[in-house]
Write a protein that holds these residues in place. Structure first.
Motif, PDB file in Angstrom:
ATOM      1  N   GLY A   1      30.958  10.983 -26.855  1.00 16.67           N
ATOM      2  CA  GLY A   1      29.886  10.019 -26.696  1.00 16.67           C
ATOM      3  C   GLY A   1      29.769   9.376 -25.332  1.00 16.67           C
ATOM      4  N   VAL A   2      30.570   9.805 -24.369  1.00 14.63           N
ATOM      5  CA  VAL A   2      30.498   9.218 -23.027  1.00 14.63           C
ATOM      6  C   VAL A   2      29.481   9.959 -22.171  1.00 14.63           C
ATOM      7  N   PHE A   3      29.493  11.275 -22.232  1.00 14.24           N
ATOM      8  CA  PHE A   3      28.593  12.100 -21.435  1.00 14.24           C
ATOM      9  C   PHE A   3      27.537  12.718 -22.332  1.00 14.24           C
ATOM     10  N   ASP A   4      26.307  12.784 -21.854  1.00 19.55           N
ATOM     11  CA  ASP A   4      25.249  13.429 -22.633  1.00 19.55           C
ATOM     12  C   ASP A   4      25.249  14.940 -22.322  1.00 19.55           C
ATOM     13  N   ASP A   5      24.401  15.683 -23.038  1.00 10.22           N
ATOM     14  CA  ASP A   5      24.386  17.137 -22.873  1.00 10.22           C
ATOM     15  C   ASP A   5      24.040  17.556 -21.448  1.00 10.22           C
ATOM     16  N   THR A   6      23.121  16.858 -20.811  1.00  7.26           N
ATOM     17  CA  THR A   6      22.759  17.191 -19.431  1.00  7.26           C
ATOM     18  C   THR A   6      23.965  17.035 -18.516  1.00  7.26           C
ATOM     19  N   GLN A   7      24.712  15.964 -18.666  1.00  9.85           N
ATOM     20  CA  GLN A   7      25.896  15.749 -17.833  1.00  9.85           C
ATOM     21  C   GLN A   7      26.962  16.807 -18.102  1.00  9.85           C
ATOM     22  N   LYS A   8      27.133  17.195 -19.351  1.00 12.12           N
ATOM     23  CA  LYS A   8      28.117  18.236 -19.670  1.00 12.12           C
ATOM     24  C   LYS A   8      27.700  19.566 -19.048  1.00 12.12           C
ATOM     25  N   HIS A   9      26.402  19.862 -19.051  1.00 14.47           N
ATOM     26  CA  HIS A   9      25.929  21.091 -18.396  1.00 14.47           C
ATOM     27  C   HIS A   9      26.198  21.033 -16.893  1.00 14.47           C
ATOM     28  N   GLN A  10      26.031  19.866 -16.295  1.00 15.04           N
ATOM     29  CA  GLN A  10      26.321  19.706 -14.867  1.00 15.04           C
ATOM     30  C   GLN A  10      27.810  19.912 -14.596  1.00 15.04           C
ATOM     31  N   ILE A  11      28.660  19.431 -15.482  1.00 13.41           N
ATOM     32  CA  ILE A  11      30.106  19.640 -15.340  1.00 13.41           C
ATOM     33  C   ILE A  11      30.403  21.137 -15.325  1.00 13.41           C
ATOM     34  N   VAL A  12      29.824  21.877 -16.273  1.00  9.77           N
ATOM     35  CA  VAL A  12      30.047  23.322 -16.348  1.00  9.77           C
ATOM     36  C   VAL A  12      29.560  24.002 -15.072  1.00  9.77           C
ATOM     37  N   GLU A  13      28.358  23.688 -14.646  1.00 14.70           N
ATOM     38  CA  GLU A  13      27.784  24.320 -13.450  1.00 14.70           C
ATOM     39  C   GLU A  13      28.598  24.013 -12.202  1.00 14.70           C
ATOM     40  N   ARG A  14      28.946  22.764 -12.009  1.00 14.91           N
ATOM     41  CA  ARG A  14      29.617  22.375 -10.763  1.00 14.91           C
ATOM     42  C   ARG A  14      31.067  22.863 -10.713  1.00 14.91           C
ATOM     43  N   LEU A  15      31.750  22.872 -11.841  1.00 18.17           N
ATOM     44  CA  LEU A  15      33.109  23.409 -11.844  1.00 18.17           C
ATOM     45  C   LEU A  15      33.091  24.912 -11.609  1.00 18.17           C
ATOM     46  N   THR A  16      32.115  25.591 -12.185  1.00 20.23           N
ATOM     47  CA  THR A  16      31.966  27.023 -11.922  1.00 20.23           C
ATOM     48  C   THR A  16      31.696  27.253 -10.435  1.00 20.23           C
ATOM     49  N   ASP A  17      30.780  26.479  -9.862  1.00 23.93           N
ATOM     50  CA  ASP A  17      30.480  26.606  -8.431  1.00 23.93           C
ATOM     51  C   ASP A  17      31.719  26.368  -7.576  1.00 23.93           C
ATOM     52  N   ALA A  18      32.540  25.392  -7.958  1.00 20.25           N
ATOM     53  CA  ALA A  18      33.757  25.096  -7.187  1.00 20.25           C
ATOM     54  C   ALA A  18      34.719  26.278  -7.216  1.00 20.25           C
ATOM     55  N   MET A  19      34.886  26.899  -8.377  1.00 19.02           N
ATOM     56  CA  MET A  19      35.781  28.056  -8.464  1.00 19.02           C
ATOM     57  C   MET A  19      35.229  29.243  -7.685  1.00 19.02           C
ATOM     58  N   VAL A  20      33.920  29.460  -7.775  1.00 19.44           N
ATOM     59  CA  VAL A  20      33.294  30.568  -7.047  1.00 19.44           C
ATOM     60  C   VAL A  20      33.444  30.352  -5.544  1.00 19.44           C
ATOM     61  N   GLU A  21      33.372  29.124  -5.113  1.00 20.55           N
ATOM     62  CA  GLU A  21      33.557  28.819  -3.692  1.00 20.55           C
ATOM     63  C   GLU A  21      34.949  29.241  -3.222  1.00 20.55           C
ATOM     64  N   ILE A  22      35.932  29.134  -4.102  1.00 24.27           N
ATOM     65  CA  ILE A  22      37.309  29.515  -3.767  1.00 24.27           C
ATOM     66  C   ILE A  22      37.521  31.017  -3.928  1.00 24.27           C
ATOM     67  N   GLU A  23      37.046  31.576  -5.047  1.00 24.86           N
ATOM     68  CA  GLU A  23      37.354  32.960  -5.404  1.00 24.86           C
ATOM     69  C   GLU A  23      36.345  33.985  -4.926  1.00 24.86           C
ATOM     70  N   GLY A  24      35.117  33.564  -4.729  1.00 26.87           N
ATOM     71  CA  GLY A  24      34.063  34.494  -4.345  1.00 26.87           C
ATOM     72  C   GLY A  24      33.054  34.672  -5.459  1.00 26.87           C
ATOM     73  N   GLU A  25      31.839  35.011  -5.074  1.00 26.06           N
ATOM     74  CA  GLU A  25      30.704  35.105  -5.996  1.00 26.06           C
ATOM     75  C   GLU A  25      30.926  36.118  -7.117  1.00 26.06           C
ATOM     76  N   ASN A  26      31.687  37.154  -6.863  1.00 26.92           N
ATOM     77  CA  ASN A  26      31.917  38.166  -7.893  1.00 26.92           C
ATOM     78  C   ASN A  26      32.630  37.617  -9.119  1.00 26.92           C
ATOM     79  N   MET A  27      33.263  36.461  -9.011  1.00 27.85           N
ATOM     80  CA  MET A  27      34.001  35.874 -10.128  1.00 27.85           C
ATOM     81  C   MET A  27      33.149  34.945 -10.996  1.00 27.85           C
ATOM     82  N   ARG A  28      31.909  34.677 -10.584  1.00 27.71           N
ATOM     83  CA  ARG A  28      31.052  33.755 -11.358  1.00 27.71           C
ATOM     84  C   ARG A  28      30.925  34.186 -12.820  1.00 27.71           C
ATOM     85  N   GLY A  29      30.677  35.444 -13.051  1.00 29.49           N
ATOM     86  CA  GLY A  29      30.441  35.930 -14.405  1.00 29.49           C
ATOM     87  C   GLY A  29      31.653  35.913 -15.319  1.00 29.49           C
TER      88      GLY A  29
END
Length: 75
Positions: free
Chosen positions: A11-39
């Protein structure tokens, strides 16, 4: 293949914020590992029931977390 697990008090974060968490954490990992790891980068957001999360021996509720976010001391 990274797995990022995020635990939040319910109940702290709404669905939009949770989607942003998923997107931004994925982007952070891709920045480290490379775009091929996004999927193959997994992000799991789990909510913990209010009052079932403790810090320093004190259980925190959804209201406590909202107060902290607003800059109000809890405890």
């Amino acid at each position: 293949m990274p797995l990022i697990q995020v635990k939040l008090i319910e109940g702290v974060f709404d669905d939009t914020q949770k989607h942003q968490i998923v997107e931004r954490l994925t982007d952070a990992m891709v920045e480290i590992e490379g775009e091929n790891m996004r999927g193959v980068t997994w992000v799991v957001v789990e909510e913990v029931k209010s009052g079932h999360w403790g810090i320093g021996g004190n259980a925190l509720s959804t209201a406590d977390v909202r107060a902290l976010a607003a800059g109000v001391p809890v405890g």
